[in-house]
Design a protein around this motif. Structure first.
Motif: not given
Length: 234
Positions: A101-102, A105-106, A108-109, A134
């Protein structure tokens, strides 16, 4: 000040064959909303066990621990899961980022686990990593990865940020930037920050220092004028 955590004669014992190991023994304390606390002690002193109790990752053998008025020592696994997801943000010595995961994304998780998250891009901007949104963990330095880990924890908007040796794997300059981020979170959001460390210098930046040894809190020191990270030799 409002109390966010209370422990009363808290103990954790492990059975090793015929031997009972007292990892945490008869510990009592209060931690307040918006406080910056440093738990200081050598390896094997009981710091990690105390972190596990506070973080809802382990239950006490004896005694009581409360999150606000809620008895964690009596909580169901479902309720402890809610507590870990919403009330606690975790920052570890090793960053534990998801490699595929970028950066964004890390972060947002973690927001997907919380009932009241902060905006992931806003938090990344606060840790000065929006331009690396990104990038994947393998494309980041150790210090950048730790800042992503802090952003991930902050984005949950937790009551308590629980940090286990957050500078342990970092050089002095990078560690300094991490401590500044933690102080910034504490001051900006008035959230409680608890750092578990063996590094005595870090104790000088806390509002209070809990000195722990052999599973007990030996003393609690209040710093009338906590230092900024730049003022400390650690």
């Amino acid at each position: 000040m409002q109390t966010v955590l209370t422990a009363n004669k808290l103990s954790k014992h492990y059975q090793m064959g015929e031997i009972t190991v007292k990892a945490l023994n008869d510990v009592s304390f209060e931690i307040y909303e918006g406080e910056f606390v440093v738990v200081l002690g050598p390896s094997g002193s009981g710091k990690s066990t105390m972190l596990n109790m506070i973080g809802g990752m382990d239950k006490a053998s004896e005694g009581e621990i409360y999150y606000r008025d809620e008895p964690l020592h009596e909580a169901t696994e479902r309720r402890l899961t809610w507590y870990r997801r919403n009330a606690i943000g975790f920052v570890f010595q090793f960053y534990n980022l998801i490699p595929n995961l970028n950066t964004l994304e890390n972060v947002m998780l973690s927001t997907e686990l919380s009932d009241h998250p902060l905006d992931a891009k806003t938090v990344l901007a606060e840790v000065d990593l929006l331009d690396r949104a990104d990038h994947f963990p393998s494309q980041l330095s150790g210090g950048q990865q730790q800042r992503v880990a802090i952003a991930r924890a902050i984005a949950k908007n937790p009551d308590i940020l629980l940090c286990d040796e957050p500078t342990g794997a970092l050089d002095f300059t990078t560690g300094l930037s991490v401590l500044n981020l933690l102080k910034k979170f504490n001051k900006t959001y008035r959230k409680t920050v608890i750092i578990i460390t063996h590094n005595a210098g870090i104790g000088k930046i806390g509002d209070r220092v809990f000195y722990i040894k052999d599973g007990r809190i030996e003393r609690i020191q209040e710093n009338e004028k906590p230092l900024e990270p730049e003022e400390v030799s650690w």
